[in-house]
Design an enzyme around this catalytic site. Structure first.
Site, PDB file in Angstrom:
ATOM      1  CB  CYS A 389      52.814  14.688  40.540  1.00 52.70           C
ATOM      2  SG  CYS A 389      54.033  14.155  39.329  1.00 52.70           S
ATOM      3  CG  HIS A 520      55.120  18.515  41.730  1.00 52.25           C
ATOM      4  ND1 HIS A 520      54.669  17.705  42.739  1.00 52.25           N
ATOM      5  CD2 HIS A 520      55.744  17.701  40.841  1.00 52.25           C
ATOM      6  CE1 HIS A 520      55.017  16.454  42.490  1.00 52.25           C
ATOM      7  NE2 HIS A 520      55.669  16.423  41.344  1.00 52.25           N
ATOM      8  CD  GLU A 522      53.506  20.271  45.014  1.00 54.39           C
ATOM      9  OE1 GLU A 522      52.581  20.547  44.233  1.00 54.39           O
ATOM     10  OE2 GLU A 522      54.116  19.181  44.986  1.00 54.39           O
TER      11      GLU A 522
HETATM   12  N1  GLN Z   1      55.734   8.183  40.085  1.00 55.52           N
HETATM   13  C1  GLN Z   1      55.099   9.048  39.155  1.00 55.52           C
HETATM   14  C2  GLN Z   1      55.955   9.289  37.928  1.00 55.52           C
HETATM   15  O1  GLN Z   1      57.125   9.081  37.946  1.00 55.52           O
HETATM   16  C3  GLN Z   1      54.722  10.369  39.796  1.00 55.52           C
HETATM   17  C4  GLN Z   1      55.886  11.156  40.269  1.00 55.52           C
HETATM   18  C5  GLN Z   1      55.514  12.262  41.230  1.00 55.52           C
HETATM   19  O2  GLN Z   1      54.468  12.242  41.854  1.00 55.52           O
HETATM   20  N2  GLN Z   1      56.390  13.234  41.407  1.00 55.52           N
HETATM   21  O3  GLN Z   1      55.445   9.695  36.905  1.00 55.52           O
END
Ligand code: GLN
Length: 543
Positions: A389, A520, A522
């Site tokens: 992410c 994600h 995970e």
């Molecule tokens: N801060 C980033 C976004 O909002 C990544 C978010 C995250 O890693 N869950 O896109």
């Protein structure tokens, strides 16, 4: 049928209610019952999406986009299932739905009161979850600790349900027994007080899971039993365990499964214990593993005062373990603080001590430049690097700055005025922010992704269409796809319309593993079923 089991906690928070809940659901599953778990969070927040991970731990995301407590992750990992919003509630969500009903004249002019209406709303939600999941036994975890003001109404719901269905409802107290070292015994008194506090809410636990650094012996079991109107056999030993997946087996040493079934007037449905045996075999295998791999996680959410808490990254840690174990390795995970690299670049050298590095999700500016330095170091030194992410977004920023020559390229999350906004926010997201609609408005939950043939991603998934879970507001800016691709960044996974980047990687001729995902992975890894991307990553590390 249905049957209800409630889990509450005594003496202290973090006593292991979540794992106990998941373990009990697993055990009853082994005896042939369809079980599900439900979490009640005492917070007034409507969901966990607005909570800081340092305070509350990881925000877990369900397939339907529900942002919830990390314990929901444990339930999914133990039961190998996918849960939905039906299985999660907070004080805030309960009040919200009750107030909405009131506004709709559901109560037809009656006075709506905290008691009984809030507990009845809780019971209705539990029944909904049971029906929705078609489970025979629903195990509900009540967040917080007995004696706190904030979970009283949930305990009241247990009391009311037990009153109506005395044969179908069990209450289990997971309680802590302090131990002060050699020559001392496990102390039972705080647990006795916790039980008396429960008594004052009109509740008597049916079982006590005695948590502590060691197993509880018979003398201490008898003490709790005698002082609190229980049977010695209802006190179950629950010593600390390094491998959480061993905990259901530990409970079974005290025959918890059969005892639970007996009190619920149920019989084991299956005689053969094949699923339990598969689980045990895997645990035995893990205990015998001697080969190690070292993985560094570069984050910022683990320092709380003088303590290192890894709760904010719990799904990442579990996913690493699942994959490493499957490939017969014992992972050693280290917490690396990216802010250190900002202060002193020579510290980056430590990254060479690891087989691989993970850059997990995150928000905001703190530590970001250090993470970007670390990514550059991994790219240049060919250290396997896996971005999740925010991790992917920062890999793109690093590549844009140092390979494509887009000086000071950035994400508009941190620098809204950057000349090269390689990571940017979509129009619809801007509107949410303008209206201060922060809760539940990110790109959340399941989204489909198309995987490009001939890439690491395709080697991994071996199919063109996959579904993964998301939680972010920002995206790789479509305006920069071309230039990034020109310099060798491969978008190996995209949304079905091709506009949003889901997976980015460098070719294997350029780097052994430099891959990031906007989603994600995970969140979908399970104890016996690791996530394919984590398997791929670990395979590269042990090559
Ligand atoms: N801060 C980033 C976004 O909002 C990544 C978010 C995250 O890693 N869950 O896109």
């Amino acid at each position: 049928m249905p049957k209800y089991i409630f889990i509450c906690g005594g003496v202290m928070s973090g006593v292991g209610k979540g794992i106990a809940t998941a373990s009990i659901a697993k055990i009853l599953n082994w005896y042939g019952y369809k079980t599900t778990c439900l979490k009640i969070d005492p917070y007034v927040n409507v969901d966990a999406g607005t909570m800081n991970p340092i305070e509350h731990g990881e925000v877990f995301v369900l397939k339907d986009g529900t942002e919830c407590d990390q314990d929901m992750g444990h339930y999914e990992r133990f039961l190998n299932t996918e849960l939905t919003r039906e299985n999660y509630m907070t004080t805030g969500s309960i009040y919200l739905s009750l107030i909405q009903k009131e506004r709709n004249l559901y109560f037809e002019g009656k006075c709506v009161e905290v008691v009984p209406h809030i507990p009845l709303e809780v019971i209705e939600k539990i029944n909904n979850a049971q029906k929705f999941t078609k489970s025979e036994i629903i195990i509900t975890e009540i967040g917080g600790t007995v004696g706190e003001y904030q979970n009283l109404l949930f305990l009241e719901a247990v009391r009311i349900l037990k009153l109506h269905k005395p044969k179908d409802v069990l209450l289990i107290l997971v309680s802590y027994l302090p131990y002060q070292g050699e020559g001392m015994e496990l102390k039972t008194k705080p647990t006795q007080y916790a039980i008396r506090t429960l008594n004052s809410s009109g509740l008597q636990p049916d079982f006590v899971l005695a948590r502590g650094v060691k197993p509880i012996d018979d003398i201490r079991k008898q003490k709790i039993a005698f002082n609190c109107n229980l049977k010695t056999s209802d006190i179950i030993s629950a010593p600390d365990e390094k491998n959480i997946y061993k905990i259901p087996l530990n409970f079974e040493k005290d025959e918890l499964g059969i005892k639970l079934l007996k009190k619920l007037n149920l019989k084991a449905k299956n005689k053969n214990n094949s699923n339990k045996n598969i689980w045990r075999k895997e645990i035995n295998k893990i205990e015998s593993l001697s080969q190690k791999i070292k993985i560094g996680i570069i984050g910022k959410y683990f320092k709380s005062g003088d303590f290192i808490l890894s709760d904010a990254y719990i799904s990442v840690i579990e996913a690493i373990k699942h994959a490493s174990w499957k490939l017969n390795y014992q992972p050693e995970i280290a917490w690396l603080n990216s802010e250190e690299y900002e202060k002193d670049k020579s510290k980056l050298e430590e990254l060479k001590n690891f087989n691989g590095i993970i850059i997990p999700g995150g928000f905001g500016a703190r530590g970001v430049e250090g993470k970007i330095l670390a990514i550059k170091f991994c790219r240049e030194n060919k250290i396997p690097c896996f971005g999740l992410c925010y991790g992917l977004q920062l890999m793109v920023i690093e590549f844009a700055r140092n390979v494509c020559g887009l000086k000071n390229a950035h994400t508009t999350e941190i620098n809204p005025k950057t000349k090269y906004p390689v990571i940017d926010i979509l129009e619809e997201q801007k509107n949410f922010l303008k209206q201060k609609l922060y809760g539940g408005t990110m790109r959340l939950g399941n989204w489909e992704c198309r995987v490009k043939k001939g890439t690491i991603a395709y080697q991994t998934y071996k199919k063109e269409k996959i579904i993964e879970r998301h939680r972010h507001r920002y995206e790789v800016n479509p305006k920069y796809h071309k230039i990034l691709e020109k310099f060798g960044f491969i978008f190996s996974g995209t949304s079905l319309n091709g506009l949003l980047v889901e997976i980015g990687e460098l070719s294997q001729s350029a780097h052994p593993f430099f891959l990031g995902t906007q989603f994600h992975p995970e969140l979908k890894s399970r104890f016996l079923y690791p996530h394919p991307l984590f398997i791929k990553f670990v395979k590269i590390l042990i090559r």
